[in-house]
Design a protein around this motif. Structure first.
Motif, short mmCIF file in Angstrom:
data_model
loop_
_atom_site.label_atom_id
_atom_site.label_comp_id
_atom_site.label_asym_id
_atom_site.label_seq_id
_atom_site.Cartn_x
_atom_site.Cartn_y
_atom_site.Cartn_z
N ARG A 40 -1.03 10.36 -7.90
CA ARG A 40 0.04 10.85 -6.76
C ARG A 40 0.45 9.89 -6.55
NH1 ARG A 40 -2.27 16.15 -3.32
NH2 ARG A 40 -3.07 17.21 -5.25
N GLY A 41 1.75 9.77 -5.75
CA GLY A 41 2.40 8.57 -5.03
C GLY A 41 3.64 8.90 -4.95
N ASN A 42 4.50 7.80 -4.54
CA ASN A 42 5.95 8.07 -4.14
C ASN A 42 6.80 6.99 -5.15
OD1 ASN A 42 8.59 7.07 -2.42
ND2 ASN A 42 8.02 9.27 -1.85
N VAL A 43 7.85 7.53 -5.61
CA VAL A 43 8.81 6.59 -6.44
C VAL A 43 10.24 6.94 -5.99
CG1 VAL A 43 7.25 6.47 -8.33
CG2 VAL A 43 8.81 8.28 -8.19
N ARG A 44 11.10 5.94 -6.12
CA ARG A 44 12.69 6.03 -6.17
C ARG A 44 13.09 6.58 -7.41
NH1 ARG A 44 15.29 0.96 -3.05
NH2 ARG A 44 16.93 2.53 -3.19
N ARG A 45 12.55 5.87 -8.32
CA ARG A 45 12.99 6.32 -9.82
C ARG A 45 11.56 6.50 -10.56
NH1 ARG A 45 17.95 3.18 -12.19
NH2 ARG A 45 19.65 3.97 -10.70
N ILE A 46 11.65 7.15 -11.46
CA ILE A 46 10.54 7.39 -12.51
C ILE A 46 10.74 6.36 -13.79
CG2 ILE A 46 9.13 9.01 -14.20
CD1 ILE A 46 10.36 11.17 -12.89
N VAL A 47 9.74 5.13 -13.52
CA VAL A 47 9.96 3.90 -14.46
C VAL A 47 8.86 3.98 -15.61
CG1 VAL A 47 9.90 1.58 -14.48
CG2 VAL A 47 11.03 2.73 -12.63
N CYS A 48 9.15 3.87 -16.66
CA CYS A 48 8.16 3.93 -17.71
C CYS A 48 7.51 2.69 -17.69
CB CYS A 48 8.92 4.21 -19.18
SG CYS A 48 7.58 4.04 -20.63
N PRO A 49 6.14 2.80 -17.71
CA PRO A 49 5.40 1.33 -17.67
C PRO A 49 5.34 0.74 -19.06
CG PRO A 49 3.84 3.34 -18.00
CD PRO A 49 5.37 3.72 -17.82
#
Length: 383
Positions: free
Chosen positions: A108-117
């Motif tokens: 869980r968390g918070n992101v501004r964009r979904i970035v592939c690791p």
């Protein structure tokens, strides 16, 4: 030439054994056969016929209150992310990158964009591809053609559900009878105050069944809630197609177990009644006038289950000056109760492997287990 009968060790053979077991009337009901819990083939059948087709609860909507807040889950082998987008809408998306298919987000968390690791392909909160490093050098690449597949997402009573099934009716439709039963509680407005993830070494159904019945409380929980548990105070009505439940009306051992003085929604016996809800297949809720706690289950093979464990308070107790103390006391108790339950359900999982293991008669307090077994039997029925 007549078709050969399925081997009792196949998924269809185990399913038929379970169906035969469930044809007994409740007065002569038995526990589920051991291989229902130990067979990898039967779990594969469950994944196909239950988990890929049903609504699965993944958490509380209030835990995703801000744009970019997300949680992750799995539906069988499909990683899923549920997030709050920039317009405030909850979205369910495939949690797999469209480039080389890495899982995108964890936990869980918070992101501004979904970035592939893996290669930093990144997606906006609506699932559209926002950036792909250096891919402009490939003439065949078209960024606009990439969008993370959507996953059906629904909210009921403050709970988030997801499904891969395009045809299953909305959650509220399936749970309309339960909505009417628990309407006085106002569960939508309960506030989650803690969440944890655990993995226990047992079959998912053993843990689900443990939650569904209170027959075990005096013995298994003799060091915690057992002494306060009066079996004669418990009511176990017949279940419904999508859920089962039982009631306990009592003076609670914790102050938050009964309604707060400021609670005007609950009247009469409802101010002292706890509802234990099992929403099929894997959403388990203890709902009291003052607090709630829950388990969400995801199988990890036949012998492990991933558990999302959380809880919180009713609005009146959240606004009480002693809210922090109330919640700390509750969390301490729940941790002790969970430790007792873990020992119990892991012991059952070891026992169902025994060559001499045999299902016995159910108690009248295990009516929910009987209904759950019939649900599993119906969903896994083979021709």
């Amino acid at each position: 030439m007549a078709a050969l009968a399925p081997s009792p060790d196949t998924a269809s053979g185990i399913a038929r054994e379970l169906q035969a077991n469930c044809e007994r009337p409740f007065e002569d009901a038995r526990a589920m056969p051991p291989r229902v819990y130990t067979s990898e083939a039967f779990l594969a059948l469950e994944q196909r016929e239950i988990f890929r087709k049903e609504w699965l609860c993944v958490g509380r909507a209030s835990s995703l209150s801000n744009p970019g807040d997300y949680l992750t889950a799995h539906i069988d082998g499909q990683p899923v992310v549920v997030l709050r987008d920039e317009q405030g809408t909850l979205r369910g998306l495939s949690n797999v990158c469209l480039h080389r298919m890495s899982v995108l987000l964890e936990g869980r968390g918070n992101v501004r964009r979904i970035v592939c690791p893996y290669h930093a392909w990144n997606y906006a909160l609506d699932g559209t591809l926002a950036g792909a490093p250096m891919m402009d050098r490939q003439p065949g690449f078209c960024k606009e053609s990439y969008h993370l597949p959507s996953i059906r997402c629904d909210v009921w009573q403050g709970w988030i559900y997801v499904t891969l099934n395009a045809d299953v009716p909305p959650v509220a439709t399936q749970l309309d009878a339960l909505t009417q039963l628990i309407e006085p509680y106002g569960m939508t407005d309960y506030v989650e105050t803690f969440h944890e993830a655990h993995v226990w070494n047992t079959n998912w159904k053993i843990l689900a069944e443990n939650f569904m019945e209170s027959y075990h409380l005096p013995m298994l929980h003799r060091a915690t809630v057992g002494p306060h548990s009066r079996l004669d105070e418990m009511e176990c009505p017949p279940g419904q197609p999508a859920f089962n439940y039982h009631w306990i009306t009592k003076e609670a051992s914790l102050p938050i177990g009964n309604a707060h003085p400021d609670n005007t929604r609950l009247q009469g016996h409802w101010r002292r009644t706890t509802a234990l809800l099992a929403i099929y297949p894997t959403h388990l809720v203890t709902l009291t006038p003052g607090y709630f706690w829950y388990l969400l289950l995801q199988p990890r093979g036949v012998g492990q289950v991933e558990i999302q464990f959380g809880g919180g308070l009713s609005p009146e107790f959240i606004n009480d000056p002693q809210a922090a103390n109330y919640m700390a006391t509750l969390k301490t108790l729940l941790d002790e109760v969970n430790a007792e339950d873990r020992r119990g359900v892991e012991a059952v999982f070891r026992g169902v492997h025994a060559p001499l293991a045999k299902p016995g008669n159910l108690s009248h307090l295990e009516r929910p287990n009987y209904d759950f077994a019939r649900y599993v039997a119906q969903r896994t029925a083979t021709s």
